[in-house]
Scaffold this motif. Structure first.
Motif, PDB file in Angstrom:
ATOM      1  N   THR A  40      18.995  11.813  -7.659  1.00  0.00           N
ATOM      2  CA  THR A  40      19.854  11.460  -8.794  1.00  0.00           C
ATOM      3  C   THR A  40      19.366  12.095 -10.092  1.00  0.00           C
ATOM      4  N   PRO A  50      26.383  11.931 -14.650  1.00  0.00           N
ATOM      5  CA  PRO A  50      25.571  10.846 -14.092  1.00  0.00           C
ATOM      6  C   PRO A  50      26.289   9.971 -13.067  1.00  0.00           C
ATOM      7  N   VAL A  54      24.831   9.513  -9.303  1.00  0.00           N
ATOM      8  CA  VAL A  54      24.482   8.210  -8.722  1.00  0.00           C
ATOM      9  C   VAL A  54      25.191   8.027  -7.383  1.00  0.00           C
ATOM     10  N   PHE A 101      29.410  -0.972 -13.889  1.00  0.00           N
ATOM     11  CA  PHE A 101      29.864   0.422 -13.902  1.00  0.00           C
ATOM     12  C   PHE A 101      31.266   0.521 -14.513  1.00  0.00           C
ATOM     13  N   ILE A 114      23.481   5.377 -17.919  1.00  0.00           N
ATOM     14  CA  ILE A 114      22.791   5.827 -16.704  1.00  0.00           C
ATOM     15  C   ILE A 114      21.611   6.725 -17.064  1.00  0.00           C
ATOM     16  N   TYR A 118      17.682   5.726 -16.355  1.00  0.00           N
ATOM     17  CA  TYR A 118      16.786   6.543 -15.536  1.00  0.00           C
ATOM     18  C   TYR A 118      15.521   6.907 -16.289  1.00  0.00           C
TER      19      TYR A 118
END
Length: 179
Positions: A40, A50, A54, A101, A114, A118
């Motif tokens: 990812t 992103p 994912v 989401f 996202i 990360y």
């Protein structure tokens, strides 16, 4: 040589993707780290959106998990009860993640969230690994070998309630962290 990814709406170099897949597969097989954990961020660094990165990582995790489950089934080491509890937790987490989401996509902050998540997640893992390594080096420099956990040695996680026995795995642990 480029290929067009219709969902991501962009062209990418197929050899770069193959190299990423080979590197992640090698590291996953060699060190046992999750491939989705690696693929990812690599895809995000390669400018894949992103949300697409994912979803791609999630598909890779499903495929490698299924392959591993088949290997353990063949050896007779697959713990169906533990797998079922993990599956229930995974479904609940996926449903909650899908809700978040959709909410973030509706307010237009999905890609930023996202990417930031990360950075925080990988930074935390890296920081914890650095602290553990520095402590181990400090102990060995002082002539003290690092203490290894012995079988039957318990920590705070073993004091949690709602214990469940997983016979195939030979575990008797709280169901809370498993879920």
């Amino acid at each position: 040589m480029g290929i067009y990814l219709p969902i991501a709406e962009m062209s990418v170099n197929v050899f770069v993707l193959l190299a990423m897949g080979a590197a992640v597969g090698f590291l996953s097989g060699m060190f046992g780290v999750g491939g989705g954990f690696l693929i990812t961020p690599l895809l995000i660094f390669y400018n894949i959106p992103p949300a697409i990165a994912v979803a791609t990582g999630a598909n890779q995790v499903i495929a490698s998990s299924f392959s591993g489950a088949l290997a353990h089934l063949k050896r007779g080491t697959l713990d169906f009860k533990l797998g079922t509890v993990l599956l229930i937790g995974g479904i609940a987490g996926s449903a909650a993640g899908g809700f978040v989401f959709a909410l973030l996509r509706a307010i237009g902050q999905l890609d930023l969230f996202i990417s930031l998540l990360y950075v925080v997640f990988l930074g935390t893992v890296g920081g914890l690994m650095l602290i553990e390594s520095v402590n181990a080096l400090r102990l060995t420099k002082g002539g003290v070998p690092p203490a290894l956990k012995k079988s039957g040695q318990h920590n705070w996680i073993h004091r949690l309630p709602f214990k469940m026995r997983f016979r195939t795995s030979k575990l008797f642990v709280s169901v809370i962290p498993v879920l």
